[in-house]
Design an enzyme around this catalytic site. Sequence first.
Site, PDB file in Angstrom:
ATOM      1  N   GLU A   1      -0.341  -9.495  -0.693  1.00 62.68           N
ATOM      2  CA  GLU A   1      -1.771  -9.789  -0.515  1.00 62.68           C
ATOM      3  C   GLU A   1      -2.482  -9.850  -1.865  1.00 62.68           C
ATOM      4  OE1 GLU A   1      -2.000  -6.510   2.330  1.00 62.68           O
ATOM      5  OE2 GLU A   1      -2.994  -7.870   3.723  1.00 62.68           O
TER       6      GLU A   1
ATOM      7  N   GLU B   1       4.561  -5.221   7.184  1.00 61.97           N
ATOM      8  CA  GLU B   1       3.775  -4.213   7.907  1.00 61.97           C
ATOM      9  C   GLU B   1       4.259  -4.025   9.342  1.00 61.97           C
ATOM     10  OE1 GLU B   1       2.510  -6.539   5.933  1.00 61.97           O
ATOM     11  OE2 GLU B   1       0.903  -5.676   4.698  1.00 61.97           O
TER      12      GLU B   1
ATOM     13  N   ALA C   1       0.870  -1.179   0.000  1.00 64.11           N
ATOM     14  CA  ALA C   1       0.000   0.000   0.000  1.00 64.11           C
ATOM     15  C   ALA C   1       0.903   1.224   0.000  1.00 64.11           C
ATOM     16  CB  ALA C   1      -0.875  -0.016   1.247  1.00 64.11           C
TER      17      ALA C   1
ATOM     18  N   GLY D   1       0.724  -5.129   0.745  1.00 68.17           N
ATOM     19  CA  GLY D   1      -0.439  -5.213  -0.141  1.00 68.17           C
ATOM     20  C   GLY D   1      -0.123  -5.899  -1.461  1.00 68.17           C
TER      21      GLY D   1
HETATM   22  N1  COA Z   1       4.633   3.267  -0.628  1.00 71.31           N
HETATM   23  C1  COA Z   1       5.083   4.449  -1.097  1.00 71.31           C
HETATM   24  N2  COA Z   1       6.284   4.614  -1.675  1.00 71.31           N
HETATM   25  C2  COA Z   1       7.053   3.533  -1.797  1.00 71.31           C
HETATM   26  C3  COA Z   1       6.655   2.265  -1.339  1.00 71.31           C
HETATM   27  C4  COA Z   1       5.381   2.159  -0.732  1.00 71.31           C
HETATM   28  N3  COA Z   1       4.903   0.996  -0.294  1.00 71.31           N
HETATM   29  N4  COA Z   1       7.639   1.386  -1.580  1.00 71.31           N
HETATM   30  C5  COA Z   1       8.629   2.068  -2.198  1.00 71.31           C
HETATM   31  N5  COA Z   1       8.275   3.360  -2.322  1.00 71.31           N
HETATM   32  C6  COA Z   1       9.045   4.456  -2.935  1.00 71.31           C
HETATM   33  C7  COA Z   1      10.225   4.864  -2.082  1.00 71.31           C
HETATM   34  O1  COA Z   1       9.817   5.775  -1.062  1.00 71.31           O
HETATM   35  C8  COA Z   1      11.140   5.485  -3.106  1.00 71.31           C
HETATM   36  O2  COA Z   1      10.666   6.783  -3.384  1.00 71.31           O
HETATM   37  P1  COA Z   1      11.752   7.986  -3.617  1.00 71.31           P
HETATM   38  O3  COA Z   1      12.482   7.597  -4.868  1.00 71.31           O
HETATM   39  O4  COA Z   1      10.885   9.202  -3.781  1.00 71.31           O
HETATM   40  O5  COA Z   1      12.625   8.007  -2.410  1.00 71.31           O
HETATM   41  C9  COA Z   1      10.889   4.633  -4.343  1.00 71.31           C
HETATM   42  O6  COA Z   1       9.634   3.979  -4.134  1.00 71.31           O
HETATM   43  C10 COA Z   1      11.950   3.559  -4.572  1.00 71.31           C
HETATM   44  O7  COA Z   1      12.057   2.814  -3.372  1.00 71.31           O
HETATM   45  P2  COA Z   1      13.436   2.633  -2.549  1.00 71.31           P
HETATM   46  O8  COA Z   1      13.081   2.364  -1.126  1.00 71.31           O
HETATM   47  O9  COA Z   1      14.369   3.771  -2.819  1.00 71.31           O
HETATM   48  O10 COA Z   1      14.014   1.321  -3.260  1.00 71.31           O
HETATM   49  P3  COA Z   1      14.998   0.238  -2.630  1.00 71.31           P
HETATM   50  O11 COA Z   1      15.427  -0.609  -3.761  1.00 71.31           O
HETATM   51  O12 COA Z   1      16.036   0.896  -1.785  1.00 71.31           O
HETATM   52  O13 COA Z   1      14.074  -0.635  -1.628  1.00 71.31           O
HETATM   53  C11 COA Z   1      12.075  -1.838  -0.981  1.00 71.31           C
HETATM   54  C12 COA Z   1      13.009  -1.402  -2.132  1.00 71.31           C
HETATM   55  C13 COA Z   1      10.855  -2.513  -1.599  1.00 71.31           C
HETATM   56  C14 COA Z   1      12.806  -2.801  -0.050  1.00 71.31           C
HETATM   57  C15 COA Z   1      11.644  -0.575  -0.173  1.00 71.31           C
HETATM   58  O14 COA Z   1      11.153   0.396  -1.095  1.00 71.31           O
HETATM   59  C16 COA Z   1      10.572  -0.833   0.832  1.00 71.31           C
HETATM   60  O15 COA Z   1      10.839  -1.367   1.902  1.00 71.31           O
HETATM   61  N6  COA Z   1       9.313  -0.419   0.520  1.00 71.31           N
HETATM   62  C17 COA Z   1       8.215  -0.527   1.440  1.00 71.31           C
HETATM   63  C18 COA Z   1       7.700  -1.922   1.525  1.00 71.31           C
HETATM   64  C19 COA Z   1       6.603  -2.019   2.550  1.00 71.31           C
HETATM   65  O16 COA Z   1       6.789  -1.809   3.737  1.00 71.31           O
HETATM   66  N7  COA Z   1       5.395  -2.362   2.071  1.00 71.31           N
HETATM   67  C20 COA Z   1       4.260  -2.573   2.919  1.00 71.31           C
HETATM   68  C21 COA Z   1       3.446  -1.349   2.977  1.00 71.31           C
HETATM   69  S1  COA Z   1       2.004  -1.683   3.968  1.00 71.31           S
END
Ligand code: COA
Length: 260
Positions: free
Chosen positions: A114, A134, A66, A111
């Site tokens: 999911e 989460e 999400a 999400g």
């Molecule tokens: N919601 C909003 N933005 C998100 C996102 C999410 N779930 N997941 C990634 N992004 C954004 C990041 O903030 C980043 O934005 P920016 O370029 O403006 O800084 C961009 O997507 C790229 O992500 P980044 O974190 O820089 O890539 P990474 O390769 O270093 O890491 C992940 C990848 C997937 C490990 C990391 O993005 C992450 O942990 N995301 C969240 C996952 C999560 O907790 N999901 C459950 C949500 S309920």
Amino acid sequence: MSFENLLIERDHAVAIVTVNRPKVLNALSTQTLDELRRAILELKYDESVRAVVITGAGEKAFVAGADINELAVQSPTTGREHAIAGQQVLDLIEHLGKPVIAAINGYALGGGCELAMACTIRIASETAKLGQPEINLGIIPGYAGTQRLARLAGRGRALELLLTGDQITAQEAYRLGLVNRVVPGAELLAHAKALAASLAAKAPIAIRYILEAVHKGLEMPFPQAQIFEATLFGLVASTDDMREGTRAFLEKRKADFKGT
Ligand code: COA
């Protein structure tokens, strides 16, 4: 159908839905979820669509969850509405009545995991990562992840993934029964489309009843589920496709199913 955050393509009877917000790793904003709901409803009632593939845009992610920007400012009431809306969209996918293949091309987190679990069959690229992180945000899954993960991978494994928030590899997900197949990334979409096309060529009413028998039957006591199955078995005997399928076998030819 035209959407801001989704791409919809057609390849004969297969529709390909791509979540298209690669800059935020295809995170599901409220708008994206709503577009997904509208797209899925449209595909449900389009009889020329017999199977669906869902994937994510870009090289990195299927769906990274999400949209955390929205989660960060949610209130108890908007949080509840958000979870219910997400659950309804995923229920629509699970109960589409047509096979939905998740082509997991990268991160399928929160999400995203999911969403993949609501699909009928999950195919992951070798480099995909799955998980329910989460807990690391101080929240819990809200699109029925606690329920579908426990049903797919078993209670103990689900609890471990949900409580640690750890990402697992595609191979590990395969071992847990969370994904059906793991293929090289370069072959993923072609593999998913080929599977979808082969399912699209089968008898649509029988496909629908198998999906219903499994999904609805698992929520019933066993004897009731058996009666439900027997009723669907009887109903399918009213179809032209049953006559075509059995006749084609006896005549040693390939069946041509029409969906009637
Ligand atoms: N919601 C909003 N933005 C998100 C996102 C999410 N779930 N997941 C990634 N992004 C954004 C990041 O903030 C980043 O934005 P920016 O370029 O403006 O800084 C961009 O997507 C790229 O992500 P980044 O974190 O820089 O890539 P990474 O390769 O270093 O890491 C992940 C990848 C997937 C490990 C990391 O993005 C992450 O942990 N995301 C969240 C996952 C999560 O907790 N999901 C459950 C949500 S309920």
